[in-house]
Write a protein that holds these residues in place. Structure first.
Motif, PDB file in Angstrom:
ATOM      1  N   ALA A   1       0.823  -1.215   0.000  1.00 26.57           N
ATOM      2  CA  ALA A   1       0.000   0.000   0.000  1.00 26.57           C
ATOM      3  C   ALA A   1       0.855   1.262   0.000  1.00 26.57           C
ATOM      4  O   ALA A   1       0.490   2.285  -0.567  1.00 26.57           O
ATOM      5  CB  ALA A   1      -0.923  -0.012   1.220  1.00 26.57           C
ATOM      6  N   ASN A   2       2.031   1.212   0.621  1.00 27.15           N
ATOM      7  CA  ASN A   2       2.889   2.397   0.706  1.00 27.15           C
ATOM      8  C   ASN A   2       4.011   2.408  -0.324  1.00 27.15           C
ATOM      9  O   ASN A   2       4.984   3.118  -0.187  1.00 27.15           O
ATOM     10  CB  ASN A   2       3.479   2.510   2.111  1.00 27.15           C
ATOM     11  N   GLY A   3       3.881   1.560  -1.354  1.00 33.74           N
ATOM     12  CA  GLY A   3       4.873   1.594  -2.428  1.00 33.74           C
ATOM     13  C   GLY A   3       5.918   0.502  -2.350  1.00 33.74           C
ATOM     14  O   GLY A   3       6.672   0.306  -3.300  1.00 33.74           O
ATOM     15  N   PHE A   4       5.985  -0.201  -1.207  1.00 29.80           N
ATOM     16  CA  PHE A   4       6.961  -1.280  -1.072  1.00 29.80           C
ATOM     17  C   PHE A   4       6.325  -2.558  -1.617  1.00 29.80           C
ATOM     18  O   PHE A   4       5.976  -3.470  -0.868  1.00 29.80           O
ATOM     19  CB  PHE A   4       7.380  -1.436   0.384  1.00 29.80           C
ATOM     20  N   THR A   5       6.180  -2.630  -2.963  1.00 30.60           N
ATOM     21  CA  THR A   5       5.352  -3.668  -3.578  1.00 30.60           C
ATOM     22  C   THR A   5       5.964  -5.058  -3.553  1.00 30.60           C
ATOM     23  O   THR A   5       5.251  -6.035  -3.694  1.00 30.60           O
ATOM     24  CB  THR A   5       5.024  -3.293  -5.031  1.00 30.60           C
ATOM     25  N   SER A   6       7.294  -5.154  -3.458  1.00 28.15           N
ATOM     26  CA  SER A   6       7.933  -6.472  -3.426  1.00 28.15           C
ATOM     27  C   SER A   6       9.270  -6.342  -2.725  1.00 28.15           C
ATOM     28  O   SER A   6       9.746  -5.231  -2.477  1.00 28.15           O
ATOM     29  CB  SER A   6       8.140  -7.004  -4.841  1.00 28.15           C
ATOM     30  N   ILE A   7       9.905  -7.464  -2.422  1.00 29.31           N
ATOM     31  CA  ILE A   7      11.213  -7.395  -1.757  1.00 29.31           C
ATOM     32  C   ILE A   7      12.249  -6.731  -2.659  1.00 29.31           C
ATOM     33  O   ILE A   7      12.973  -5.842  -2.204  1.00 29.31           O
ATOM     34  CB  ILE A   7      11.677  -8.795  -1.289  1.00 29.31           C
ATOM     35  N   PRO A   8      12.331  -7.097  -3.957  1.00 29.71           N
ATOM     36  CA  PRO A   8      13.337  -6.406  -4.787  1.00 29.71           C
ATOM     37  C   PRO A   8      13.162  -4.886  -4.788  1.00 29.71           C
ATOM     38  O   PRO A   8      14.135  -4.141  -4.665  1.00 29.71           O
ATOM     39  CB  PRO A   8      13.100  -7.001  -6.175  1.00 29.71           C
ATOM     40  N   ILE A   9      11.911  -4.401  -4.881  1.00 32.09           N
ATOM     41  CA  ILE A   9      11.676  -2.956  -4.835  1.00 32.09           C
ATOM     42  C   ILE A   9      12.109  -2.390  -3.483  1.00 32.09           C
ATOM     43  O   ILE A   9      12.700  -1.309  -3.402  1.00 32.09           O
ATOM     44  CB  ILE A   9      10.163  -2.655  -5.064  1.00 32.09           C
ATOM     45  N   SER A  10      11.840  -3.129  -2.423  1.00 27.17           N
ATOM     46  CA  SER A  10      12.189  -2.655  -1.085  1.00 27.17           C
ATOM     47  C   SER A  10      13.708  -2.627  -0.913  1.00 27.17           C
ATOM     48  O   SER A  10      14.252  -1.743  -0.243  1.00 27.17           O
ATOM     49  CB  SER A  10      11.560  -3.544  -0.021  1.00 27.17           C
ATOM     50  N   VAL A  11      14.393  -3.603  -1.521  1.00 32.50           N
ATOM     51  CA  VAL A  11      15.850  -3.598  -1.473  1.00 32.50           C
ATOM     52  C   VAL A  11      16.377  -2.383  -2.251  1.00 32.50           C
ATOM     53  O   VAL A  11      17.310  -1.702  -1.815  1.00 32.50           O
ATOM     54  CB  VAL A  11      16.422  -4.913  -2.041  1.00 32.50           C
ATOM     55  N   TYR A  12      15.743  -2.103  -3.394  1.00 33.13           N
ATOM     56  CA  TYR A  12      16.096  -0.905  -4.171  1.00 33.13           C
ATOM     57  C   TYR A  12      15.934   0.345  -3.308  1.00 33.13           C
ATOM     58  O   TYR A  12      16.810   1.203  -3.245  1.00 33.13           O
ATOM     59  CB  TYR A  12      15.213  -0.833  -5.420  1.00 33.13           C
ATOM     60  N   TRP A  13      14.808   0.429  -2.568  1.00 31.26           N
ATOM     61  CA  TRP A  13      14.602   1.551  -1.669  1.00 31.26           C
ATOM     62  C   TRP A  13      15.697   1.607  -0.616  1.00 31.26           C
ATOM     63  O   TRP A  13      16.218   2.690  -0.294  1.00 31.26           O
ATOM     64  CB  TRP A  13      13.234   1.450  -0.979  1.00 31.26           C
ATOM     65  N   ALA A  14      16.055   0.450  -0.078  1.00 29.26           N
ATOM     66  CA  ALA A  14      17.084   0.427   0.969  1.00 29.26           C
ATOM     67  C   ALA A  14      18.409   0.945   0.420  1.00 29.26           C
ATOM     68  O   ALA A  14      19.133   1.668   1.110  1.00 29.26           O
ATOM     69  CB  ALA A  14      17.242  -0.986   1.522  1.00 29.26           C
ATOM     70  N   ILE A  15      18.732   0.590  -0.841  1.00 29.20           N
ATOM     71  CA  ILE A  15      19.971   1.077  -1.438  1.00 29.20           C
ATOM     72  C   ILE A  15      19.883   2.596  -1.641  1.00 29.20           C
ATOM     73  O   ILE A  15      20.810   3.332  -1.322  1.00 29.20           O
ATOM     74  CB  ILE A  15      20.257   0.347  -2.772  1.00 29.20           C
ATOM     75  N   VAL A  16      18.733   3.060  -2.168  1.00 29.51           N
ATOM     76  CA  VAL A  16      18.538   4.503  -2.372  1.00 29.51           C
ATOM     77  C   VAL A  16      18.725   5.258  -1.051  1.00 29.51           C
ATOM     78  O   VAL A  16      19.294   6.350  -1.022  1.00 29.51           O
ATOM     79  CB  VAL A  16      17.135   4.783  -2.956  1.00 29.51           C
ATOM     80  N   THR A  17      18.269   4.666   0.039  1.00 26.31           N
ATOM     81  CA  THR A  17      18.334   5.341   1.337  1.00 26.31           C
ATOM     82  C   THR A  17      19.722   5.236   1.964  1.00 26.31           C
ATOM     83  O   THR A  17      20.284   6.228   2.418  1.00 26.31           O
ATOM     84  CB  THR A  17      17.288   4.734   2.295  1.00 26.31           C
ATOM     85  N   LEU A  18      20.280   4.026   1.957  1.00 19.86           N
ATOM     86  CA  LEU A  18      21.571   3.821   2.621  1.00 19.86           C
ATOM     87  C   LEU A  18      22.662   4.651   1.960  1.00 19.86           C
ATOM     88  O   LEU A  18      23.570   5.159   2.630  1.00 19.86           O
ATOM     89  CB  LEU A  18      21.951   2.346   2.570  1.00 19.86           C
ATOM     90  N   THR A  19      22.585   4.812   0.627  1.00 22.55           N
ATOM     91  CA  THR A  19      23.621   5.580  -0.064  1.00 22.55           C
ATOM     92  C   THR A  19      23.332   7.076   0.017  1.00 22.55           C
ATOM     93  O   THR A  19      24.020   7.874  -0.614  1.00 22.55           O
ATOM     94  CB  THR A  19      23.704   5.164  -1.536  1.00 22.55           C
ATOM     95  N   THR A  20      22.297   7.462   0.760  1.00 25.75           N
ATOM     96  CA  THR A  20      21.894   8.856   0.949  1.00 25.75           C
ATOM     97  C   THR A  20      21.485   9.538  -0.363  1.00 25.75           C
ATOM     98  O   THR A  20      21.507  10.761  -0.449  1.00 25.75           O
ATOM     99  CB  THR A  20      22.991   9.714   1.643  1.00 25.75           C
TER     100      THR A  20
END
Lengths: 281, 281, 281, 281
Positions: free
Chosen positions: C187-206
């Motif tokens: 519902a909040n855009g984290f549609t799958s684990i790969p997308i969520s991992v992509y988000w985590a990379i986007v966030t961790l790398t600032t």
């Protein structure tokens, strides 16, 4: 952070025993009572900050608002009493009141009263967080303060270099901001020079909200240059601080001895003679 | 990462030959069978994680859902058998079960069963990724572990400085968050202090999502100050870690041995003869 | 970057004079003709890349499309001829064809032909940019290559530490991604684990695009932890590379001598005896 | 920043006394009048920049527009007179006019006149900010300039390494941009190669506006690789600059003198006596 004042050596009169006991409990950390007081204080600070934060969340406030206000007042009265006790316990109350922690201790109390006149002022109670910095005194105080001291010393030695760097950065964002205002114009969100300078800061620091972003090719070219600059020049403050810290390790061997003859300091720890006048240390 | 326990030296009884063989295959890496087991294990971990990830993608799940669930169960049973074999192979099963990899090995199995009761729990199977860290043991284990050890040692020496730094940063974002809540208010997205603290963290770390961004001039001024601070103080942890690594590195490669013949020092740790006179060290 | 092959020493036959002259013009940089050739080549590369970029801009393509395609073919034919000449000029064509610049020179030609079958393939012509790296040879080649060599050496020495670091980061984003998928959900855009991992990379790398951002309090708490981690651990690769570069200065004293007895290298410049076997160097 | 030219030593004729006095007030900083002039100048610069910024804010411009234009002209005339006085005061006006501050002083005046013909040109008046850099001369000039000199020297020594680094980064974003244009295509915002290169710069530098973001799995995979690369290689410029600063700093504080009495070295540069035996150095 200047420490709370120790009982002045020059005051000849001995304090009343109850004041000395109060001082030991409130200001010292090596007795059983002093430690218990510190732990209780930290818990109270954490709880009161949590209450202030929760109070600001709309749906929590709606349900538990009155209770949270009560908690806030309870902690405020507690901290006010503590503040008065501190004033009573020290020999030179004014000295304490004007010290860093003295001011913080006062500011930790004032906002609740201020909120009676200015709605919302109680949120400034989070300044109580600064009081938690006392925690470093409780937990192996010495070592943490020494580390904090090393950091502060490195930053202090790097002071002038950092000033030069910040002045250059501010000049840069001012000029880039004005250029972007001309290039992109109000239609693309760059409505004024201050806003454009804000954008330049957001971009140079690599924060990049994206609420304002260049749309014209020329603007994107300039933005690219700013980004690469920002990406590269972060190396400068990092290099400055790192070099100071690395050197800090190398120059830790400086100690606090003063030359008995010429009063010079800055001697290496392995020095046996003053390097300025040659007198034995 | 603590290693899986070697057979205790103090246990006098010799293990049954099949247990010793099992131990060599599962826990050791220098025999042919041990290496084959390690490679197979890493492949199985990679495949099982891929299956979990694919299962979470809606349109793949719709098509291949049952197959992926079957794969998941297959790997889970495989890893469960492996876990039991490990418990059997080591002399002190409890010691292994409580070690870092023992816990990870268990957590790599549990979520599939947990998903029978809590839907979605099987996604925690990605914790299997931690098992891949064993790979460092397979590929020239020693050298990689030594490098990891150097990093860990540097971070550990920097522990207190980092604690001081993080405490300062958290205090800062708390105070800035409360101020922004007052300045910008709920109308501009700063709906509560916790949300505003979240914004302050997003800004200070230069992540800058842009889902919340200041709109008032005063808010943008404060935000600019936070950004420049965040841009600048990243120098501090970097400086700390670099200084430790520089210091750590400078002392590692040389050792303190002196040449018995010519009394020279400054020998590399892998030297067996004096580099100045050629005498054995 | 491996250099283009010099005429093999082992080939006894002298090359035809015209081939030697061709070699000097195309591969060498110290003659007048060689320098002129290099400058012309760099200009041609820059122009051809500009043409490819312009061709991709819709409104420019609409107006000047045919002209840009003609330019593209002209440069492609030019570079194809140059490639053939290079093959002819060197003594060991296969060695050149398989070298770094040999492959790049071929890839600089192929996409235009490939675009006849796969539309859009001509955009890969930007790979020609890699050919510009030859520029370092033209402009005081030696010094720039030496600096590039120092950087490469530092990165190479830091190889294992960086591998450990990247493996740790990838494991971290995998686990954080799976947790965010569970916490925030589709519902909040984290549609799958790969997308969520992509988000985590986007966030961790600032980087922080903000196209996906946590909305639940728990998600924002976890995101805050990831951001502070990402903000802090950037210190690790920086520290690693800096320490290697600082040491690069310090360990330059290693020289290239080999022990005449045991063939070991890695000797300090002030060593007069082999540190492994004690034989005089 | 080259200093304004001192009166040439080779000019034998003495300047008229009024010109010498003018020179002392305008260019020198150690007399009372000179300092007063400097402070007034800095205040005037700050005020005039504030006026330009305010003028660009729509709702302020609407209310106070004419007044701000008047202020702008007043400062412009003031600075124009100052510029003429500077030209008169120095012995070699052309030398001054072509120096860094000479050009800046002229550019601080021109835009107001240019705005008569090109609307908006007056915004370039913010270039006056560069004039504030003179402030370093006023406030303990020497020490700040020395620090700036250390920074500049370190950056200058790192020049070639930085060139190699920037060239590599630009090649990288060009190739990544073209690949993303092919992978994502105009439908996802990657409308042309230049725009895609702009995106690659936004991503690699970890700015991450989010105005353009990959939507396809392959694009997100490539973007992840770019982010991790950008996150990692920031270590390279940082390492370069830090290594130069550490090296620059390490040699500064100690010198090579040996004690004539006890032969000890490792003395600070400001030492006049041996720190071990007290003998004069």
């Amino acid at each position: 952070m200047p420490a709370a004042p120790p009982p002045s050596r020059r005051t000849p009169a001995h304090p009343a025993p109850w004041r000395a006991a109060l001082y030991r409990v409130i200001f010292e950390h090596d007795t059983r009572a002093g430690k218990a007081f510190d732990v209780a204080l930290i818990a109270a600070i954490a709880l009161s900050i949590t209450a202030v934060c929760l109070e600001s969340v709309p749906h929590i406030n709606q349900q538990y608002g009155p209770a949270l206000v009560a908690v806030e007042w309870a902690f405020t009265i507690l901290f006010a009493i503590e503040y008065v006790l501190r004033l009573v316990a020290v020999r030179r109350p004014l000295h304490y009141a004007l010290s860093f922690f003295g001011v913080v201790d006062l500011l930790a109390v004032v906002p609740t009263f201020a909120a009676l006149f200015v709605p919302g002022a109680q949120e400034l109670l989070v300044i109580r967080a600064l009081r938690v910095l006392r925690v470093f005194r409780v937990l192996k105080m010495g070592e943490y303060l020494a580390e904090a001291g090393l950091l502060t010393a490195a930053l202090s030695r790097a002071r002038r270099k950092i000033t030069v760097f910040v002045a250059t950065v501010l000049t840069l964002v001012l000029i880039v901001g004005a250029m972007m205002h001309l290039i992109e114009g109000p239609a693309n969100g760059f409505t004024s020079i201050p806003i454009s300078v804000y954008w330049a800061i957001v971009t140079l620091t690599t924060v990049g909200y994206g609420d304002i972003a260049p749309k014209t090719p020329l603007g994107q070219l300039l933005a690219s240059a700013v980004m690469i600059t920002g990406y590269g020049i972060i190396a400068v403050p990092t290099g400055i601080v790192t070099a100071e810290l690395v050197r800090g390790g190398a120059t830790t061997p400086k100690d606090a001895r003063k030359c008995p003859t010429c009063d010079a300091d800055d001697h290496d720890v392995d020095a046996s003679h003053c390097k300025y006048c040659g007198a034995p240390l």
